[in-house]
Write a protein that holds these residues in place. Structure first.
Motif, mmCIF file in Angstrom:
data_model
loop_
_atom_site.group_PDB
_atom_site.id
_atom_site.type_symbol
_atom_site.label_atom_id
_atom_site.label_comp_id
_atom_site.label_asym_id
_atom_site.label_seq_id
_atom_site.Cartn_x
_atom_site.Cartn_y
_atom_site.Cartn_z
ATOM 1 N N MET A 136 -49.915 -6.199 28.689
ATOM 2 C CA MET A 136 -50.983 -7.609 28.405
ATOM 3 C C MET A 136 -49.901 -8.462 29.372
ATOM 4 S SD MET A 136 -54.124 -6.498 29.306
ATOM 5 C CE MET A 136 -54.949 -7.973 29.374
ATOM 6 N N SER A 137 -48.893 -8.520 27.991
ATOM 7 C CA SER A 137 -47.996 -9.848 27.773
ATOM 8 C C SER A 137 -47.261 -9.694 29.285
ATOM 9 C CB SER A 137 -47.687 -9.796 26.833
ATOM 10 O OG SER A 137 -47.919 -9.685 26.028
ATOM 11 N N MET A 138 -46.830 -8.589 30.067
ATOM 12 C CA MET A 138 -46.210 -8.446 30.790
ATOM 13 C C MET A 138 -46.948 -8.910 32.342
ATOM 14 S SD MET A 138 -43.264 -8.101 30.343
ATOM 15 C CE MET A 138 -41.836 -7.257 31.605
ATOM 16 N N SER A 139 -48.103 -8.360 32.434
ATOM 17 C CA SER A 139 -49.059 -8.645 33.616
ATOM 18 C C SER A 139 -49.873 -9.941 33.798
ATOM 19 C CB SER A 139 -51.003 -7.719 34.130
ATOM 20 O OG SER A 139 -49.868 -6.214 33.662
ATOM 21 N N THR A 140 -49.789 -10.796 32.523
ATOM 22 C CA THR A 140 -50.186 -12.662 32.357
ATOM 23 C C THR A 140 -49.012 -13.062 33.119
ATOM 24 O OG1 THR A 140 -51.403 -12.065 30.173
ATOM 25 C CG2 THR A 140 -50.513 -14.205 31.462
ATOM 26 N N LEU A 141 -47.386 -12.279 31.892
ATOM 27 C CA LEU A 141 -46.338 -13.584 33.081
ATOM 28 C C LEU A 141 -45.965 -12.996 34.532
ATOM 29 C CD1 LEU A 141 -43.538 -12.574 29.330
ATOM 30 C CD2 LEU A 141 -44.485 -14.722 30.452
ATOM 31 N N ARG A 142 -46.208 -11.921 34.987
ATOM 32 C CA ARG A 142 -46.578 -12.081 36.210
ATOM 33 C C ARG A 142 -47.722 -12.221 37.138
ATOM 34 N NH1 ARG A 142 -48.072 -5.899 39.133
ATOM 35 N NH2 ARG A 142 -47.078 -6.469 41.316
ATOM 36 N N LEU A 143 -48.365 -13.005 36.711
ATOM 37 C CA LEU A 143 -49.730 -13.688 37.089
ATOM 38 C C LEU A 143 -49.660 -14.773 37.581
ATOM 39 C CD1 LEU A 143 -52.677 -14.487 38.146
ATOM 40 C CD2 LEU A 143 -53.642 -14.380 36.297
ATOM 41 N N VAL A 144 -49.057 -15.180 36.022
ATOM 42 C CA VAL A 144 -48.185 -16.853 35.435
ATOM 43 C C VAL A 144 -47.272 -16.979 36.963
ATOM 44 C CG1 VAL A 144 -47.346 -18.881 33.961
ATOM 45 C CG2 VAL A 144 -49.378 -16.952 33.002
ATOM 46 N N ARG A 145 -46.205 -16.490 36.503
ATOM 47 C CA ARG A 145 -44.726 -16.836 37.067
ATOM 48 C C ARG A 145 -44.682 -16.469 38.697
ATOM 49 N NH1 ARG A 145 -40.263 -14.998 32.820
ATOM 50 N NH2 ARG A 145 -40.419 -16.592 30.880
ATOM 51 N N HIS A 146 -45.427 -15.175 39.414
ATOM 52 C CA HIS A 146 -45.109 -14.914 40.790
ATOM 53 C C HIS A 146 -46.383 -14.659 41.146
ATOM 54 C CE1 HIS A 146 -41.215 -14.490 39.812
ATOM 55 N NE2 HIS A 146 -41.604 -13.252 38.816
ATOM 56 N N PRO A 147 -47.645 -15.422 40.701
ATOM 57 C CA PRO A 147 -48.972 -15.332 41.546
ATOM 58 C C PRO A 147 -49.604 -14.567 43.099
ATOM 59 C CG PRO A 147 -48.815 -17.594 41.902
ATOM 60 C CD PRO A 147 -47.445 -16.833 41.184
ATOM 61 N N LYS A 148 -47.875 -14.872 43.507
ATOM 62 C CA LYS A 148 -48.328 -14.243 45.004
ATOM 63 C C LYS A 148 -48.086 -12.401 44.875
ATOM 64 C CE LYS A 148 -46.918 -14.278 49.628
ATOM 65 N NZ LYS A 148 -46.423 -12.259 49.756
ATOM 66 N N ALA A 149 -47.191 -11.892 43.994
ATOM 67 C CA ALA A 149 -46.830 -10.931 43.909
ATOM 68 C C ALA A 149 -48.188 -9.992 43.126
ATOM 69 C CB ALA A 149 -45.578 -10.493 43.044
ATOM 70 N N PHE A 150 -48.765 -11.046 42.282
ATOM 71 C CA PHE A 150 -50.078 -10.667 41.450
ATOM 72 C C PHE A 150 -50.826 -10.371 42.619
ATOM 73 C CE2 PHE A 150 -53.489 -10.881 39.279
ATOM 74 C CZ PHE A 150 -53.049 -9.916 37.930
ATOM 75 N N ARG A 151 -51.157 -11.053 43.543
ATOM 76 C CA ARG A 151 -52.014 -11.427 44.172
ATOM 77 C C ARG A 151 -51.961 -10.081 45.540
ATOM 78 N NH1 ARG A 151 -51.697 -15.613 46.278
ATOM 79 N NH2 ARG A 151 -50.951 -15.100 48.195
ATOM 80 N N ASP A 152 -51.004 -9.692 45.726
ATOM 81 C CA ASP A 152 -50.529 -8.774 46.736
ATOM 82 C C ASP A 152 -50.437 -7.576 45.842
ATOM 83 O OD1 ASP A 152 -49.764 -10.614 48.790
ATOM 84 O OD2 ASP A 152 -48.128 -10.699 48.678
ATOM 85 N N SER A 153 -50.622 -7.319 44.612
ATOM 86 C CA SER A 153 -50.299 -5.825 44.002
ATOM 87 C C SER A 153 -51.753 -5.111 44.460
ATOM 88 C CB SER A 153 -50.539 -5.916 42.568
ATOM 89 O OG SER A 153 -51.880 -7.400 42.200
ATOM 90 N N PHE A 154 -53.175 -5.933 45.005
ATOM 91 C CA PHE A 154 -54.201 -5.192 44.759
ATOM 92 C C PHE A 154 -54.092 -4.861 46.121
ATOM 93 C CE2 PHE A 154 -55.286 -8.768 41.155
ATOM 94 C CZ PHE A 154 -55.958 -7.794 40.453
ATOM 95 N N TYR A 155 -53.914 -5.245 47.085
ATOM 96 C CA TYR A 155 -53.487 -5.182 48.659
ATOM 97 C C TYR A 155 -52.455 -4.101 48.722
ATOM 98 C CZ TYR A 155 -56.619 -9.167 49.268
ATOM 99 O OH TYR A 155 -57.626 -10.000 49.257
ATOM 100 N N ASP A 156 -51.935 -3.454 47.884
ATOM 101 C CA ASP A 156 -50.460 -2.936 47.816
ATOM 102 C C ASP A 156 -50.827 -1.280 48.528
ATOM 103 O OD1 ASP A 156 -47.710 -2.328 48.341
ATOM 104 O OD2 ASP A 156 -48.486 -0.762 46.982
ATOM 105 N N GLU A 157 -51.558 0.122 49.172
ATOM 106 C CA GLU A 157 -51.758 0.514 49.386
ATOM 107 C C GLU A 157 -51.682 1.463 48.548
ATOM 108 O OE1 GLU A 157 -49.521 2.637 52.733
ATOM 109 O OE2 GLU A 157 -51.467 2.366 53.081
ATOM 110 N N VAL A 158 -50.274 1.497 48.009
ATOM 111 C CA VAL A 158 -50.035 2.455 47.017
ATOM 112 C C VAL A 158 -49.990 2.516 44.924
ATOM 113 C CG1 VAL A 158 -47.983 3.609 45.810
ATOM 114 C CG2 VAL A 158 -47.859 3.282 48.231
ATOM 115 N N GLU A 159 -50.141 0.836 44.907
ATOM 116 C CA GLU A 159 -50.056 -0.110 43.828
ATOM 117 C C GLU A 159 -51.411 -0.288 44.157
ATOM 118 O OE1 GLU A 159 -48.738 -3.578 40.751
ATOM 119 O OE2 GLU A 159 -47.670 -3.239 43.070
#
Length: 459
Positions: A136-159
């Motif tokens: 959860m800490s790593m996912s939170t840091l991903r949301l804070v530091r890389h919001p675009k990568a975090f948002r794109d992860s929901f649209y990635d057909e693999v992830e």
């Protein structure tokens, strides 16, 4: 009418050669398929004939003449400073929580109590909570530091299709708390778990809606479809298993609320099971129509054992809860002018649950039977290429999806006079524990070498 004259061998050879030159392209591989490919993929450079009489002949992609070769993906260790830890920390990392929770659940289901059983299960529960806090800490840091990568992860057909493993990981912790915590903490923990039950329902429904509005809104190739498609409804389906464990403890405090949990858990279990198998039908379509070759996603096929296994477990646990709750709440006592006996109703629920669970166990056995061959093929490739060359996060699928089936065997070992189910439960529990050791070793080794594993994907 006279029959046509017979065709000589020389004329037949000339005819076949003419048809071959006319209908086939210059490439010897029909429809763009080459033996070096692991999947049957139409090539964009090949035009299909529009006339039905000019269809290209079909050659089985998995025939001996076109057997795909095993490709070795080289992994090169790199310094930690060059790894984008927070940006690339994917949802598939929560499968470590699922495997840890699976060991905790399987140990508690062993029908023959032994010294240290509670201690081992509690240890894996605590370890599961620690791993969850880190993820959860790593996912939170991903949301804070890389919001675009975090948002794109929901649209990635693999992830994107692996996002539901987050609420599933929460369910593994909640199940562990109910099993190992409530008997020693008293009513306050029962009330806390009751609140957590409804919060988990809201989170599960929200996760399914997120998947529907993101990755499900995009076109996907059939080649990327697998058993992981049913992960979308797994969180809602697990409400049946959670409710079956929580309701008997809640009945000691408030039977009416316990009845609400039982009825709602039945509904959510049916939703998850039937919708899960509707989605698994797409996997069966892919498995039948496309070539199947040994790949890094084969072990995820064990996910198909989850819906029948956890549904069987939920039916048994909810039936046991009904034996205590229905008489105290006079459930269905108003039917037929008040002549319905709640005790009899509860017994009917139990018998139907056991009967349905036995049918679902047969479905689980079939999935395990066809999956065992692919498992040993993967082990053989690992023996040839090395452990780290073949290890993928898909190996974690050999833990949590099987825990429902294993726990059901443990319940049958308690209720049936035969010890066969108890023996199967112990053997598979040891198997899950061994797979956890293998998987945690492989995952730790990858991370130590600066290799951040992602979601498995067909190549």
């Amino acid at each position: 009418m006279n029959p046509p004259p017979p065709i000589s061998k020389s004329d037949h050879h000339v005819m076949m050669q003419t048809m071959k030159d006319h209908y086939l392209p210059e490439s010897s591989s029909p429809i763009g398929y080459s033996p070096s490919q692991t999947l049957y993929t139409p090539s964009p450079n090949v035009t299909r004939p529009s006339s039905p009489s000019k269809l290209l002949p079909y050659t089985r992609p998995n025939s001996p003449s076109s057997k795909p070769s095993v490709q070795v993906v080289e992994r090169h260790p790199q310094p930690w400073s060059k790894v984008h830890w927070t940006r690339d920390w994917s949802w598939v990392m929560y499968t470590v929580n699922l495997g840890t929770g699976a060991v905790s659940l399987c140990v508690s289901s062993i029908p023959y109590p032994f010294r240290g059983q509670h201690a081992i299960g509690s240890l894996f529960l605590i370890l599961n909570i620690i791993i969850m806090a880190f993820n959860m800490s790593m996912s939170t840091l991903r949301l804070v530091r890389h919001p675009k990568a975090f948002r794109d992860s929901f649209y990635d057909e693999v992830e994107g299709i692996w996002f539901p493993v987050l609420p599933i990981a929460w369910s593994s912790i909640l199940i562990g708390i109910i099993i190992y915590g409530i008997p020693y903490c008293g009513p306050w923990l029962v009330e806390a778990c009751y609140v957590a039950y409804w919060v988990y329902f809201l989170v599960s429904a929200a996760s399914g809606l997120v998947v529907q509005c993101t990755v499900r809104s995009l076109p996907r190739h059939l080649v990327h479809v697998g058993p992981s498609e049913c992960l979308e409804v797994f969180p809602l389906m697990l409400l049946g298993s959670i409710g079956g464990l929580l309701a008997p403890h809640l009945a000691e405090i408030d039977p009416s609320r316990a009845l609400t949990v039982v009825i709602f858990s039945y509904i959510m279990q049916g939703l998850g099971f039937f919708m899960g198998y509707l989605k698994l039908s797409l996997w069966m379509l892919r498995h039948i129509t496309l070539a199947r070759a040994p790949s890094k996603t084969l072990l995820t096929y064990a996910i198909a054992c989850g819906p029948p296994g956890f549904t069987a477990l939920a039916c048994i646990n909810l039936g046991n809860a009904a034996l205590k709750i229905f008489p105290e709440t006079n459930f269905m006592a108003g039917f037929d002018g008040g002549s319905m006996d709640p005790h009899l109703v509860a017994q009917v629920f139990v018998m139907i649950g056991v009967w349905w669970s036995l049918l679902l166990m047969g479905m689980c056995c079939w999935v395990l039977f066809i999956h065992s061959r692919w498992f040993f093929l993967t082990l053989n490739e690992m023996r040839q290429l090395g452990f780290m060359a073949k290890f993928e996060m898909s190996w974690w699928a050999m833990t949590f999806p099987l825990s429902g089936f294993i726990s059901t065997c443990g319940r049958f070992g308690e209720y049936f006079p035969s010890r066969a189910f108890g023996v199967v439960n112990i053997i598979l529990t040891c198997f899950v524990a061994c797979m956890w050791c293998v998987n945690i070793t492989g995952t730790t080794t990858l991370l130590w070498n600066g290799i951040l594993p992602g979601a498995p994907v067909e190549e």
